[in-house]
Enzyme design. Structure first.
Site, PDB file in Angstrom:
ATOM      1  N   SER A 128       8.009  -3.937  13.558  1.00 43.88           N
ATOM      2  CA  SER A 128       6.607  -4.271  13.287  1.00 43.88           C
ATOM      3  C   SER A 128       5.961  -4.957  14.486  1.00 43.88           C
ATOM      4  O   SER A 128       6.613  -5.728  15.189  1.00 43.88           O
ATOM      5  CB  SER A 128       6.549  -5.207  12.075  1.00 43.88           C
ATOM      6  OG  SER A 128       5.293  -5.833  11.994  1.00 43.88           O
ATOM      7  N   TYR A 152      -0.001  -2.575  15.075  1.00 44.71           N
ATOM      8  CA  TYR A 152      -1.226  -3.119  14.497  1.00 44.71           C
ATOM      9  C   TYR A 152      -2.243  -3.064  15.622  1.00 44.71           C
ATOM     10  O   TYR A 152      -2.050  -3.674  16.668  1.00 44.71           O
ATOM     11  CB  TYR A 152      -1.015  -4.553  13.991  1.00 44.71           C
ATOM     12  CG  TYR A 152      -0.497  -4.603  12.573  1.00 44.71           C
ATOM     13  CD1 TYR A 152      -1.028  -3.775  11.578  1.00 44.71           C
ATOM     14  CD2 TYR A 152       0.515  -5.493  12.209  1.00 44.71           C
ATOM     15  CE1 TYR A 152      -0.562  -3.829  10.277  1.00 44.71           C
ATOM     16  CE2 TYR A 152       0.973  -5.549  10.902  1.00 44.71           C
ATOM     17  CZ  TYR A 152       0.432  -4.710   9.941  1.00 44.71           C
ATOM     18  OH  TYR A 152       0.894  -4.762   8.655  1.00 44.71           O
ATOM     19  N   THR A 178      -0.521   1.647  11.767  1.00 47.80           N
ATOM     20  CA  THR A 178      -0.856   1.281  10.388  1.00 47.80           C
ATOM     21  C   THR A 178      -2.367   1.127  10.260  1.00 47.80           C
ATOM     22  O   THR A 178      -2.969   0.270  10.915  1.00 47.80           O
ATOM     23  CB  THR A 178      -0.106  -0.007  10.001  1.00 47.80           C
ATOM     24  OG1 THR A 178       1.289   0.271  10.114  1.00 47.80           O
ATOM     25  CG2 THR A 178      -0.415  -0.429   8.575  1.00 47.80           C
ATOM     26  N   LYS A 260      -0.026   5.569   9.327  1.00 42.96           N
ATOM     27  CA  LYS A 260       0.561   5.046   8.089  1.00 42.96           C
ATOM     28  C   LYS A 260      -0.548   4.446   7.218  1.00 42.96           C
ATOM     29  O   LYS A 260      -1.391   3.706   7.727  1.00 42.96           O
ATOM     30  CB  LYS A 260       1.584   3.964   8.434  1.00 42.96           C
ATOM     31  CG  LYS A 260       2.194   3.233   7.242  1.00 42.96           C
ATOM     32  CD  LYS A 260       3.344   2.350   7.695  1.00 42.96           C
ATOM     33  CE  LYS A 260       4.010   1.584   6.582  1.00 42.96           C
ATOM     34  NZ  LYS A 260       3.340   0.343   6.233  1.00 42.96           N
ATOM     35  N   HIS A 284       1.049   0.468   1.463  1.00 42.07           N
ATOM     36  CA  HIS A 284       1.538  -0.804   2.001  1.00 42.07           C
ATOM     37  C   HIS A 284       2.259  -1.607   0.904  1.00 42.07           C
ATOM     38  O   HIS A 284       2.204  -2.832   0.863  1.00 42.07           O
ATOM     39  CB  HIS A 284       0.345  -1.605   2.553  1.00 42.07           C
ATOM     40  CG  HIS A 284       0.657  -2.465   3.736  1.00 42.07           C
ATOM     41  ND1 HIS A 284       0.220  -2.184   5.008  1.00 42.07           N
ATOM     42  CD2 HIS A 284       1.344  -3.627   3.852  1.00 42.07           C
ATOM     43  CE1 HIS A 284       0.615  -3.138   5.848  1.00 42.07           C
ATOM     44  NE2 HIS A 284       1.309  -4.023   5.161  1.00 42.07           N
TER      45      HIS A 284
HETATM   46  C1  FNR Z   1       5.119  -5.027   4.830  1.00 47.46           C
HETATM   47  N1  FNR Z   1       4.577  -3.829   5.294  1.00 47.46           N
HETATM   48  C2  FNR Z   1       4.165  -3.731   6.604  1.00 47.46           C
HETATM   49  N2  FNR Z   1       3.694  -2.555   7.085  1.00 47.46           N
HETATM   50  C3  FNR Z   1       3.350  -2.420   8.389  1.00 47.46           C
HETATM   51  O1  FNR Z   1       2.932  -1.346   8.786  1.00 47.46           O
HETATM   52  N3  FNR Z   1       3.489  -3.490   9.233  1.00 47.46           N
HETATM   53  C4  FNR Z   1       3.952  -4.699   8.825  1.00 47.46           C
HETATM   54  O2  FNR Z   1       4.084  -5.623   9.614  1.00 47.46           O
HETATM   55  C5  FNR Z   1       4.267  -4.850   7.457  1.00 47.46           C
HETATM   56  N4  FNR Z   1       4.718  -6.036   6.978  1.00 47.46           N
HETATM   57  C6  FNR Z   1       5.175  -6.146   5.683  1.00 47.46           C
HETATM   58  C7  FNR Z   1       5.711  -7.350   5.232  1.00 47.46           C
HETATM   59  C8  FNR Z   1       6.254  -7.434   3.963  1.00 47.46           C
HETATM   60  C9  FNR Z   1       6.868  -8.715   3.510  1.00 47.46           C
HETATM   61  C10 FNR Z   1       6.256  -6.291   3.109  1.00 47.46           C
HETATM   62  C11 FNR Z   1       6.896  -6.323   1.744  1.00 47.46           C
HETATM   63  C12 FNR Z   1       5.694  -5.115   3.541  1.00 47.46           C
HETATM   64  C13 FNR Z   1       4.529  -2.621   4.414  1.00 47.46           C
HETATM   65  C14 FNR Z   1       5.821  -1.813   4.540  1.00 47.46           C
HETATM   66  O3  FNR Z   1       5.928  -1.179   5.761  1.00 47.46           O
HETATM   67  C15 FNR Z   1       5.882  -0.741   3.435  1.00 47.46           C
HETATM   68  O4  FNR Z   1       4.713   0.037   3.475  1.00 47.46           O
HETATM   69  C16 FNR Z   1       6.047  -1.347   2.036  1.00 47.46           C
HETATM   70  O5  FNR Z   1       7.031  -2.363   2.058  1.00 47.46           O
HETATM   71  C17 FNR Z   1       6.436  -0.287   1.035  1.00 47.46           C
HETATM   72  O6  FNR Z   1       6.426  -0.803  -0.261  1.00 47.46           O
HETATM   73  P1  FNR Z   1       7.783  -1.215  -1.035  1.00 47.46           P
HETATM   74  O7  FNR Z   1       8.558   0.039  -1.290  1.00 47.46           O
HETATM   75  O8  FNR Z   1       8.503  -2.165  -0.153  1.00 47.46           O
HETATM   76  O9  FNR Z   1       7.308  -1.869  -2.306  1.00 47.46           O
END
Ligand code: FNR
Length: 388
Positions: A128, A152, A178, A260, A284
């Site tokens: 990330s 980002y 993203t 994404k 997300h």
């Molecule tokens: C994320 N997600 C996320 N996505 C992204 O593109 N950059 C990021 O820095 C983050 N950070 C992040 C932190 C935390 C704590 C979570 C739970 C999620 C979203 C991640 O990539 C993904 O899309 C989701 O976690 C998918 O959902 P589930 O299956 O984990 O519920």
């Protein structure tokens, strides 16, 4: 061809006479429970919580229940193929580690622990932009193992261009942009707990080490960390972007670009028209728009317009092997695993993440065989029935 699932299963049952006293959980809900026990309210709800009333999070899980697998018999499933090909590279499994920021709030090993676990499994780690360890440090612990970088898209184009350059230089082989987070969502638990980890210097490792970011500061982050973090709050997101800006990314990287956060088929069309190389259907994990559709609901709609022009991946709600099967059958080439890995990390660091991934792939392998399929590449909608 492999028997990955059977091997994992037998390695567990073989310990029956000699039980392992440090056994980790197997059941998804128990991983979540042990993460809850390990973490304070702030970090736990930062991971487990979603936007608003968490209706999108619920929709993500319900979307999987709507589809049922219809198993087939007598189809020789002795050896299976779990490998997938993406952008000219073959990966062991149709599974990637989702980009997750601020992993340092979850376990002291943080991003590095997860990255090492992925390297051991041959699961691509999507680092990330909001990692606490800078991307070069993550690359260092991963050696030659596959990794992608999640961008980002900063308000400061110099920072965005610099991130792309650094990712390319440190061996990341694809860029995941993203699009669903131009700003933080309305997250009730984080507001209730008054918890935003970036403000205490977590998850800003890429920024504080970035030459373009630091060039805009009066004093170095070491000399004046508060000013550096305040500057971060100014440049982190960019709500003014439009599809035409994709050209900027293309100008600054030769790597494949995936977008994404796509849920609308018209956005999938726009993505293709603007020359992106892949789409990740995702909401997300229900952390951005409350009351949105479940990601698996969006997947067939997106797939219908994309067809096989570019690969479609998905995340948001993958918890077990059968979820992966449903996503692949509905057109995803691979899935991203998010929260399950974080509950593994909270429970046991690197070891926990590896165990979660290993078990999920084993479950996928065995369930696929029992459903009468031999290859993750051949799964199609015909193996599902829609019970809506
Ligand atoms: C994320 N997600 C996320 N996505 C992204 O593109 N950059 C990021 O820095 C983050 N950070 C992040 C932190 C935390 C704590 C979570 C739970 C999620 C979203 C991640 O990539 C993904 O899309 C989701 O976690 C998918 O959902 P589930 O299956 O984990 O519920």
């Amino acid at each position: 061809m492999s028997n990955f699932g059977n091997d994992v299963q037998f390695s567990v049952y073989q310990t029956m006479q000699n039980p392992n006293p440090n056994r980790l959980p197997v059941v998804y809900e128990e991983w979540e429970k042990s993460a809850r026990e390990a973490l304070d309210d702030g970090p736990f709800y930062y991971v487990a919580g979603g936007a608003g009333g968490e209706r999108t999070m619920k929709a993500n899980l319900q979307a999987f229940d709507r589809w049922k697998i219809v198993p087939r018999m007598l189809r020789n499933v002795e050896d299976r193929d779990l490998t997938v090909e993406l952008f000219g590279k073959t990966y062991n499994f149709p599974v990637l580690h989702a980009p997750i920021g601020v992993q340092s709030i979850i376990h002291e090993e943080g991003d590095l622990g997860s990255a090492r676990a992925c390297a051991k499994m041959g699961v691509p780690f999507i680092a990330s932009s909001a990692s606490t360890a800078p991307m070069e440090k993550i690359a260092e612990v991963m050696g030659d193992a596959p990794r992608w970088f999640q961008l980002y898209w900063s308000k400061d184009p110099d920072v965005t261009a610099s991130f792309l350059k650094r990712a390319e230089a440190s061996g990341y082989s694809a860029i995941v942009v993203t699009l669903d987070t131009p700003m933080m969502a309305w997250r009730e638990y984080d507001l209730k707990n008054v918890y935003l980890p970036f403000l205490i210097g977590e998850g800003v490792g890429n920024y504080l080490t970035d030459p373009a970011f630091c060039a805009k500061l009066e004093k170095s982050p070491k000399e004046d960390p508060t000013a550096a973090i305040m500057h971060w709050t100014q440049v982190f997101g960019n709500a003014s972007l439009t599809w035409d800006d994709i050209a900027f990314l293309r100008k600054h990287t030769k790597l494949p670009i995936l977008v994404k956060g796509i849920l609308h088929p018209d956005d999938a069309k726009l993505a293709i028209n603007h020359g992106v190389d892949g789409i990740i259907v995702s909401n997300h994990g229900g952390r951005q728009v409350d009351g949105a559709l479940g990601a698996l609901e969006a997947l067939p709609l997106v797939k219908e317009v994309v067809q096989d022009q570019i690969p479609v991946l998905m995340d948001s709600g993958i918890r077990r092997g059968s979820d992966i099967i449903k996503a692949l059958a509905l057109g995803a080439k691979a899935v991203l695993v998010g929260r399950p890995c974080m509950y593994g990390l909270a429970t046991a660091g690197e070891k926990g993440v590896k165990e979660v991934l290993q078990n999920m792939v084993a479950d996928l392998d065995i369930t696929m065989a029992l459903a009468g399929e031999r290859s993750v590449r051949n799964l199609s909608k015909s193996m599902l029935t829609d019970t809506k």
